[in-house]
Write an enzyme that holds these catalytic residues in place. Structure first.
Site, PDB file in Angstrom:
ATOM      1  N   ASP A 208      44.468  32.145  55.338  1.00 40.92           N
ATOM      2  CA  ASP A 208      43.600  30.981  55.127  1.00 40.92           C
ATOM      3  C   ASP A 208      44.400  29.693  55.325  1.00 40.92           C
ATOM      4  OD1 ASP A 208      41.618  29.246  54.452  1.00 40.92           O
ATOM      5  OD2 ASP A 208      41.210  30.109  52.480  1.00 40.92           O
ATOM      6  N   ASP A 209      44.016  28.910  56.319  1.00 42.30           N
ATOM      7  CA  ASP A 209      44.660  27.621  56.608  1.00 42.30           C
ATOM      8  C   ASP A 209      46.095  27.765  57.105  1.00 42.30           C
ATOM      9  OD1 ASP A 209      42.275  26.715  55.553  1.00 42.30           O
ATOM     10  OD2 ASP A 209      43.148  25.387  54.059  1.00 42.30           O
TER      11      ASP A 209
ATOM     12  N   CYS B  35      36.587  26.962  56.684  1.00 42.61           N
ATOM     13  CA  CYS B  35      36.496  28.356  56.223  1.00 42.61           C
ATOM     14  C   CYS B  35      35.165  29.061  56.489  1.00 42.61           C
ATOM     15  CB  CYS B  35      36.778  28.413  54.724  1.00 42.61           C
ATOM     16  SG  CYS B  35      38.381  27.733  54.269  1.00 42.61           S
TER      17      CYS B  35
ATOM     18  N   ARG C 225      34.543  32.171  59.193  1.00 40.28           N
ATOM     19  CA  ARG C 225      34.373  33.557  58.725  1.00 40.28           C
ATOM     20  C   ARG C 225      33.045  34.132  59.189  1.00 40.28           C
ATOM     21  NH1 ARG C 225      38.301  33.923  54.300  1.00 40.28           N
ATOM     22  NH2 ARG C 225      39.548  32.118  54.806  1.00 40.28           N
TER      23      ARG C 225
ATOM     24  N   LYS D 182      39.294  36.714  50.084  1.00 38.28           N
ATOM     25  CA  LYS D 182      38.371  35.579  50.027  1.00 38.28           C
ATOM     26  C   LYS D 182      37.185  35.826  50.963  1.00 38.28           C
ATOM     27  CE  LYS D 182      38.128  30.768  51.556  1.00 38.28           C
ATOM     28  NZ  LYS D 182      38.895  29.552  51.834  1.00 38.28           N
TER      29      LYS D 182
ATOM     30  N   HIS E 176      33.762  33.950  50.961  1.00 35.78           N
ATOM     31  CA  HIS E 176      33.274  32.613  51.354  1.00 35.78           C
ATOM     32  C   HIS E 176      32.090  32.618  52.310  1.00 35.78           C
ATOM     33  CE1 HIS E 176      34.744  28.161  51.389  1.00 35.78           C
ATOM     34  NE2 HIS E 176      33.635  28.384  50.710  1.00 35.78           N
TER      35      HIS E 176
ATOM     36  N   SER F 194      36.884  29.571  48.002  1.00 31.41           N
ATOM     37  CA  SER F 194      38.232  29.008  48.119  1.00 31.41           C
ATOM     38  C   SER F 194      38.909  28.931  46.758  1.00 31.41           C
ATOM     39  CB  SER F 194      38.185  27.616  48.744  1.00 31.41           C
ATOM     40  OG  SER F 194      37.709  27.710  50.060  1.00 31.41           O
TER      41      SER F 194
ATOM     42  N   HIS G  56      46.051  28.637  51.706  1.00 29.29           N
ATOM     43  CA  HIS G  56      45.171  27.512  51.323  1.00 29.29           C
ATOM     44  C   HIS G  56      45.696  26.957  49.990  1.00 29.29           C
ATOM     45  CE1 HIS G  56      41.492  25.529  49.958  1.00 29.29           C
ATOM     46  NE2 HIS G  56      40.868  25.821  51.074  1.00 29.29           N
TER      47      HIS G  56
ATOM     48  N   ASP H  14      41.926  31.716  59.486  1.00 29.98           N
ATOM     49  CA  ASP H  14      40.550  31.218  59.640  1.00 29.98           C
ATOM     50  C   ASP H  14      40.454  29.849  60.296  1.00 29.98           C
ATOM     51  OD1 ASP H  14      41.570  29.775  57.448  1.00 29.98           O
ATOM     52  OD2 ASP H  14      39.610  29.684  56.462  1.00 29.98           O
ATOM     53  N   ASN H  15      41.509  29.041  60.147  1.00 35.97           N
ATOM     54  CA  ASN H  15      41.518  27.699  60.753  1.00 35.97           C
ATOM     55  C   ASN H  15      42.930  27.136  60.638  1.00 35.97           C
ATOM     56  OD1 ASN H  15      39.771  27.183  57.855  1.00 35.97           O
ATOM     57  ND2 ASN H  15      41.681  26.081  58.090  1.00 35.97           N
TER      58      ASN H  15
ATOM     59  N   LYS I  41      43.290  21.624  60.504  1.00 36.77           N
ATOM     60  CA  LYS I  41      42.029  22.033  59.881  1.00 36.77           C
ATOM     61  C   LYS I  41      41.007  20.897  59.882  1.00 36.77           C
ATOM     62  CE  LYS I  41      40.239  23.473  55.351  1.00 36.77           C
ATOM     63  NZ  LYS I  41      40.570  24.101  54.073  1.00 36.77           N
TER      64      LYS I  41
HETATM   65 MG    MG Z   1      40.517  27.974  55.702  1.00 36.75          MG
END
Ligand code: MG
Length: 463
Positions: free
Chosen positions: A34-35, A74, A78, A131, A133, A156, A230, A282-283, A303
Site C-alpha cells: 500500500d503506497d 486505494c 483495488r 487491507k 478497502h 486504511s 501506508h 496499489d498506488n 499517490k
Molecule cells: Mg494506497
C-alpha cells in the site's frame, strides 16, 4: 509378493498424483503493498532499502518496468484489480470522495465478478489477508465476494483516528497504535480494536503461510494486500532500526521478509513450480508525508496524481519453470491484466456480458510474445486526465496530487514520450499534433463504452 504389490500400488498412487498435478491449475498468490513507490525496492534501484527476497523473486522471474495500477488511490485501484475493469465501470471512483471511509455506505457491487469469485467457481480455496478497502459493511466484505476466509483491517490504517491523538500530520511522525481505532476482522467479526499495527505485517504473512500449508491438496488463491507502508508506519520489534532508510525502510524490509517466508514455504512444500506469485502496490508514494512516504524513483509525482509516479508501480512475477528467470520486461501491463490473466490461468472464462479491460499477459510472462496492452487510460476520480498510447502520453488535465498546482484543463494536451522521457519533463505537444489526434480518438472510443452506474463512494453510511 506383498512388498511387490505395495510397491506397485505406491507407483500407481504416485503416477495418479503426478497426473493430477499436471492437470491442476496453478496456485495464485497476489501480494499488494500500500503506497509503495516505483523506486522503493532494491531491484528497482533504491540505494538503501534492502529487499533481498523481492530481488530474488525478480531475478528468478520477471520484473516489469512499465507496470500500472488502475487508479492513483486505494479504493479505485483495488476495484480495478478485483474486477479487471476501470473503476468507473463499477462506480468505485468519485470526484467528491477519492476513497471509501468508515462513514461510507457503499462498496463493490454484487454484480461484479471478482477475481476470487471466478477462481472459487473453478475449485480454488480462496483467502484474503490484509487491507480490503472495497466496503466494510457485511455485504461488501471479502467473504461476501468470493473469499472463503478473511483476516485484516477492512480499510486504511490511518482511518478511525481518536480525538485525543495529536492533530493533523503530527500524529504520524511518532505514531502510536492507540491513535487509530481501526478494527481487525476475522471474516465478518471484529476480533481486535484497535488493531495492533506493530505486528500486522508479520501476522498477514503468517496467515498466508498457514493457508498454503493447509491447502496443498487443491489449488489456492491468496490475495495479500498489506496495510503498509501506508502511513502511520508500524513494524515489529524485530525490524526496529533494521534499515538504513529509517522507519519507512524498516517497514518495507519487514514486508520483504514476509515475501521470503511465503516463497520458502512454497519451495519447502514443492509447490513452487505450480504457483504464480505476483507482487505490486496499489498506488505511488504519499509524498506529503516526506520521509514517511516512499519514492517514485525517477518518475514524476506520487499517490493521488496521474503523473507516472502515481500509477506506475513495481511489478514482479514469479513461477519457476514457467516464467523464465531474469526477465526485465519493458512491456506495458496493468493490474487490470492480472485479473484476466489469473482467470485464464485458473481455467475460467472472462465474463462476456460486460466490458473487461484486462488483457491476457501470459505471452509476456512466459517470454513467448509481447503484451497485448498498447494503451492505458489514467483516471482521477471519474474523469480521464491522461492517456497512454504506445510510448506516448497525453495529459488533458493536470492537477497537484494533494494541493497546488490547481486543476488545469489543457486545450492542447501536454505530450510526453515516456520511453525517452520517463520523468515527464519535456512537453513536446507542438511537434506531434498527429499523435495527440490519435490519442483523442483512443479516449473517445474508450468513453463510448462507459455506462453510467451508481456511485458507490458517495453513498453515506445511513442510506
Ligand atoms: Mg494506497
Amino acid at each position: 509378493m506383498c512388498a511387490r504389490i505395495l510397491c506397485l500400488l505406491a507407483a500407481v498412487v504416485l503416477l495418479t498424483n503426478r497426473s493430477q498435478a499436471a492437470d491442476t491449475p496453478p496456485n495464485i498468490v497476489i501480494i499488494f503493498a500500500d503506497d509503495l513507490g516505483y523506486g522503493d525496492l532494491g531491484c528497482y534501484g533504491h540505494p538503501t532499502i534492502k529487499t533481498p527476497n523481492l530481488d530474488r523473486m525478480a531475478s528468478e522471474g520477471i520484473r516489469f518496468t512499465q507496470f500500472y495500477v488502475a487508479a492513483s488511490v486505494c479504493t479505485p485501484s483495488r476495484a480495478g484489480l478485483m474486477t479487471g475493469r476501470y473503476p468507473i465501470r463499477s462506480g468505485m471512483c468519485s470526484d467528491k470522495r477519492r476513497v471509501l471511509f468508515p462513514n461510507s455506505g457503499g462498496g463493490i457491487p454484487a454484480s461484479e465478478v471478482t477475481l476470487a469469485e471466478a477462481l472459487k467457481a473453478q475449485g480454488y480455496a480462496t483467502a484474503c489477508f490484509g487491507k480490503w478497502h472495497l466496503g466494510h459493511l457485511p455485504q461488501f466484505l471479502p467473504t461476501s465476494n468470493g473469499f472463503d476466509t478473511y483476516f485484516g483491517i477492512p480499510y486504511s490504517n490511518d482511518m478511525d483516528r481518536v480525538p485525543s491523538a495529536p492533530k493533523g500530520r503530527n500524529s504520524f511522525w511518532d505514531p502510536k497504535v492507540e491513535y487509530w481505532n481501526v478494527p481487525l476482522m476475522k471474516d465478518k467479526k471484529v476480533v481486535e480494536q484497535p488493531a495492533n499495527q506493530t505486528t500486522i505485517t508479520k501476522r498477514y504473512g503468517q496467515h498466508a503461510v498457514d493457508f498454503i500449508k493447509q491447502n496443498q491438496e487443491q489449488p489456492f488463491f491468496i490475495y495479500l494486500p498489506h496495510n503498509l507502508p501506508h502511513v502511520p508506519l508500524f513494524r515489529s520489534k524485530e525490524f526496529q532500526g533494521h534499515s538504513k532508510r529509517g522507519l519507512y525502510g524498516d517497514v518495507v524490509e519487514e514486508i520483504d521478509d514476509t515475501v521470503g517466508e511465503i516463497m520458502n514455504t512454497l519451495r519447502d512444500l514443492d509447490l513452487d513450480e505450480n504457483t504464480f506469485v505476483f507482487f505490486t502496490s496499489d498506488n505511488g508514494p504519499w509524498l506529503p508525508f516526506k520521509t514517511h512516504g516512499g519514492s517514485a524513483g525517477l518518475l514524476r509525482e506520487g499517490k493521488g496524481s496521474t503523473w507516472e509516479g502515481g500509477m506506475r508501480e513495481p511489478g514482479i512475477g514469479w513461477w519457476p519453470g514457467k516464467i523464465p528467470a531474469g526477465q526485465v520486461s519493458t512491456e506495458l501491463a496493468s493490474t487490470l491484466d492480472l485479473y484476466s490473466t489469473c482467470l485464464l490461468l485458473g481455467g475460467a472464462e472472462l465474463p462476456k456480458d460486460r466490458v473487461v479491460d484486462g488483457l491476457d499477459l501470459r505471452p509476456a510472462l512466459f517470454g513467448t510474445g509481447p503484451s497485448p496492452r498498447e494503451s492505458l487510460i489514467y483516471y482521477r476520480g471519474e474523469q480521464v486526465y491522461a492517456a497512454r498510447m504506445g510510448p506516448w502520453k497525453a495529459h488533458f488535465i493536470t492537477q497537484g496530487a494533494y494541493g497546488p498546482p490547481a486543476r488545469e484543463v489543457h486545450e492542447v494536451p501536454e505530450l510526453y514520450h515516456l520511453l525517452h522521457d520517463p520523468s515527464e519533463k519535456y512537453n513536446i505537444a507542438d511537434e506531434h499534433p498527429e499523435v495527440i489526434e490519435e490519442i483523442r480518438k483512443l479516449v473517445a472510443e474508450h468513453q463510448k463504452t462507459v455506462k453510467p452506474v451508481v456511485n458507490q463512494l458517495e453513498i453515506p453510511l445511513d442510506k
